[in-house]
Motif scaffolding. Structure first.
Motif, PDB file in Angstrom:
ATOM      1  N   TYR A 171     -64.983  21.731  11.340  1.00  0.00           N
ATOM      2  CA  TYR A 171     -63.754  21.392  11.077  1.00  0.00           C
ATOM      3  C   TYR A 171     -64.391  21.181   9.484  1.00  0.00           C
ATOM      4  CZ  TYR A 171     -61.555  23.742  15.051  1.00  0.00           C
ATOM      5  OH  TYR A 171     -61.002  24.217  15.754  1.00  0.00           O
ATOM      6  N   TYR A 172     -63.756  21.806   8.296  1.00  0.00           N
ATOM      7  CA  TYR A 172     -63.413  20.301   7.556  1.00  0.00           C
ATOM      8  C   TYR A 172     -62.582  19.691   6.885  1.00  0.00           C
ATOM      9  CZ  TYR A 172     -68.651  21.937   7.643  1.00  0.00           C
ATOM     10  OH  TYR A 172     -69.616  22.215   7.932  1.00  0.00           O
ATOM     11  N   TYR A 173     -62.606  19.058   7.028  1.00  0.00           N
ATOM     12  CA  TYR A 173     -60.878  18.312   6.127  1.00  0.00           C
ATOM     13  C   TYR A 173     -60.726  18.248   4.530  1.00  0.00           C
ATOM     14  CZ  TYR A 173     -59.765  18.364  11.216  1.00  0.00           C
ATOM     15  OH  TYR A 173     -59.321  18.974  12.291  1.00  0.00           O
ATOM     16  N   GLY A 189     -65.201  17.647  14.927  1.00  0.00           N
ATOM     17  CA  GLY A 189     -66.345  18.957  16.141  1.00  0.00           C
ATOM     18  C   GLY A 189     -67.285  19.036  16.435  1.00  0.00           C
ATOM     19  N   SER A 215     -65.924  25.914  15.932  1.00  0.00           N
ATOM     20  CA  SER A 215     -65.909  24.563  16.202  1.00  0.00           C
ATOM     21  C   SER A 215     -65.855  23.237  15.443  1.00  0.00           C
ATOM     22  CB  SER A 215     -66.559  23.869  17.262  1.00  0.00           C
ATOM     23  OG  SER A 215     -68.055  24.559  17.257  1.00  0.00           O
ATOM     24  N   SER A 265     -64.716  12.726  15.489  1.00  0.00           N
ATOM     25  CA  SER A 265     -64.622  13.149  14.429  1.00  0.00           C
ATOM     26  C   SER A 265     -65.341  12.084  12.797  1.00  0.00           C
ATOM     27  CB  SER A 265     -63.570  13.823  14.178  1.00  0.00           C
ATOM     28  OG  SER A 265     -62.827  12.594  14.777  1.00  0.00           O
ATOM     29  N   THR A 297     -55.471  22.109  13.662  1.00  0.00           N
ATOM     30  CA  THR A 297     -56.831  22.324  14.117  1.00  0.00           C
ATOM     31  C   THR A 297     -56.754  21.049  15.289  1.00  0.00           C
ATOM     32  OG1 THR A 297     -56.957  20.398  11.971  1.00  0.00           O
ATOM     33  CG2 THR A 297     -57.477  22.733  11.429  1.00  0.00           C
ATOM     34  N   VAL A 300     -57.604  23.307   6.038  1.00  0.00           N
ATOM     35  CA  VAL A 300     -58.800  22.830   6.910  1.00  0.00           C
ATOM     36  C   VAL A 300     -60.231  23.835   6.826  1.00  0.00           C
ATOM     37  CG1 VAL A 300     -59.425  22.561   9.001  1.00  0.00           C
ATOM     38  CG2 VAL A 300     -57.772  21.529   7.800  1.00  0.00           C
ATOM     39  N   GLN A 304     -62.271  25.946   9.144  1.00  0.00           N
ATOM     40  CA  GLN A 304     -63.087  26.362  10.421  1.00  0.00           C
ATOM     41  C   GLN A 304     -64.312  27.633  10.292  1.00  0.00           C
ATOM     42  OE1 GLN A 304     -61.017  28.074  13.187  1.00  0.00           O
ATOM     43  NE2 GLN A 304     -62.758  27.326  14.995  1.00  0.00           N
TER      44      GLN A 304
END
Length: 537
Positions: A102-104, A119, A100, A130, A82, A94, A96
């Motif tokens: 993104y959660y970590y 994103g 576009s 981010s 990512t 992650v 998605q």
């Protein structure tokens, strides 16, 4: 601003056998590995009829009538795959979504925690960045089962450079940066178990109820030369929402996600459209014939996806969709539109959403006209293109002493003073665009307009010559009241007369043969005011 924490990731759980409703337990071992995908759906059509159902034991929650108004591919990825993976070294998964965003996540035996986001954070402000969550957001505690309860507090903050200038109180104020802050407080309880029914089927499940309070604030860094530079509070709001999520171990993802406001009104409804599967499918990509277009023009979209997709779902951002591989589309409204392509085959699927991809504007107005000459009276016919008649105004300049004429008519007649070359222009305005067209109009000396008597031309005959009826048109006001128009043949015999006081009268010549005629205009006492000649063709 796009809601920061929809986190559909929270639902991707798969499991082994189910041995009774009360035994449903979600643990770290139930987390699907990176390298899987699923398709989720959003229903905006049946919100009024939805209800979260009851809490308690052995409950049936029936959502079989849900409709897929909008669909999206959700991927579970390795962080190194990512764009922002290096910013969150502790993340081990992650999620998605929307192509576009993104959660970590960091998963352990005790919880799944959201530690960062990256994103397209806000479609309203076109922000791509981010930011970490500090404290992190505990999304699930393990094990999660019926009657599991916990509270959680987390927050996220990110700064975005704008560098724009706005007028304020007669001076320019520079807005250098904007700071977004959200504090999230959650109270979570798994308040029921039973069966959840969706368009995908019926599944043993447990329900999570989460009361979430979001405290949002926006600060703007304002610069007023030469000395003022400070953070100005722009927004400070607090919202409360209730989230319901329905989990099934054998599926590996939340079956249904409902969001309800404090009045009990359902605000959003999402659900699992396809079961999770390994990512081994196609990669979405596309292009278009032009990124800028006019209302009513046709755009050609071309699929450039890899991996041999077998189905295509296009969302053009204006409410229209298509399932052709290479569709054509016509936008009927102005605006800036995102375009989404979702592809699938037996090995998986992919979603690509291109934000602000198509700009649609009104086609420019093209002014044009034609005309017909009848003596010194000219009929003008508008032939302008790309106009909406009910919203359009025409401004005519006839190139004579009459000045500018504003009208909403597309056909009109104008009397000219006499022979000459007139530069006639029309300007067409339709509230969005305008255009001007000019043409030279030549009127020839017809040879019979010169006076036989008088110092002024009070009236003009048009057309002259004429093959039919003609008009007697007042050009300048003569003294007195009623006038008398008399017509004579070339032998001096009166063949017609008419009393008049109007500024424009029609005189019939149907009974007259072709030839030269003389006219006299007198007042009621017989005083000659004007005389001249008229030719009947």
């Amino acid at each position: 601003m796009k809601k920061l924490f929809t986190l559909l990731v929270a639902g991707y759980f798969y499991s082994a056998c189910f041995h009774g409703y009360s035994q449903i337990r979600i643990t770290q071992d139930d987390l699907a590995p990176a390298g899987t995908f699923l398709i989720s759906a959003l229903d905006t059509a049946t919100l009024d009829s939805l209800t979260p159902g009851d809490s308690g034991e052995d409950v049936t929650w029936d959502f079989s009538a849900l409709q897929n108004t909008v669909i999206d591919t959700v991927k579970i990825l390795h962080p190194e795959e990512t764009p922002f993976g290096a910013s969150f070294p502790e993340a081990n998964k992650v999620v998605q979504e929307y192509g576009s965003l993104y959660y970590y996540l960091k998963t352990s035996s005790s919880s799944i925690d959201a530690i960062g986001i990256g994103g397209s954070l806000s479609s309203d402000y076109n922000i791509t960045s981010s930011a970490p969550l500090s404290p992190v957001q505990t999304y699930l505690q393990f094990p999660s089962t019926y009657q599991t309860y916990y509270k959680d507090v987390s927050a996220v903050q990110f700064n975005v450079y704008l560098g724009t200038t706005i007028p304020y109180n007669g001076q320019d104020i520079k807005v250098d940066s904007v700071r977004f802050i959200r504090k999230i407080t959650k109270e979570v309880i798994f308040d029921g178990y039973g069966t959840t029914v969706t368009p995908l089927g019926s599944f043993p499940s447990i329900r999570e109820k989460s009361i979430e309070t979001n405290h949002d604030s926006i600060m703007a860094q304002v610069v007023i030369p030469p000395y003022i530079n400070y953070w100005f509070p722009f927004l400070d709001t607090q919202t409360v929402a209730v989230h319901y999520r329905y989990w099934a171990k054998e599926i590996g993802y939340s079956l249904v996600n409902l969001t309800m406001d404090t009045s009990g009104t359902i605000q959003s409804a999402g659900y699992l459209f396809t079961k999770p599967a390994p990512i081994a499918g196609p990669v979405a990509n596309f292009t278009v014939s032009s990124n800028t277009t006019f209302v009513g023009d046709t755009l050609a979209f071309k699929d450039l996806s890899l991996g041999d997709p077998e189905s295509w779902y296009w969302d053009f951002g204006d409410g229209a969709t298509d399932t052709d591989q290479n569709p054509y589309h016509i936008y009927s409204d102005t605006g800036i539109f995102a375009v989404t392509l979702i592809i699938t085959n037996q090995n998986g699927g992919d979603t690509l959403k291109k934000m602000d991809y198509i700009t649609v504007s009104m086609p420019p107005t093209k002014a044009a006209f034609t005309y017909k000459v009848n003596g010194y009276i000219v009929e003008f016919i508008d032939q302008s293109q790309n106009i909406i008649p009910s919203l359009t105004t025409w401004w005519w300049d006839f190139g004579d002493s009459s000045g500018i004429l504003k009208t909403t008519k597309q056909v009109l007649k104008h009397p000219f003073d006499g022979p000459g070359i007139y530069q006639v222009c029309v300007t067409v305005n339709n509230s969005l665009t305008s255009d001007t067209a000019c043409r030279s109009v030549t009127l020839y000396n017809i040879g019979f307009e010169e006076m036989c008597h008088g110092k002024k031309i009070y009236w003009t005959i048009s057309p002259n010559p004429s093959s039919g009826d003609f008009h007697l048109i007042e050009k300048e006001k003569a003294t007195g009241g009623t006038k008398i128009f008399s017509l004579y043949d070339n032998c001096g015999q009166k063949i017609f007369y008419k009393s008049f006081s109007e500024s424009d009268i029609l005189i019939s010549s149907a009974s007259l043969q072709g030839g030269i005629f003389f006219y006299r205009i007198t007042d009621r006492k017989g005083k000659l005011l004007q005389s001249g000649r008229w030719l009947k063709l």
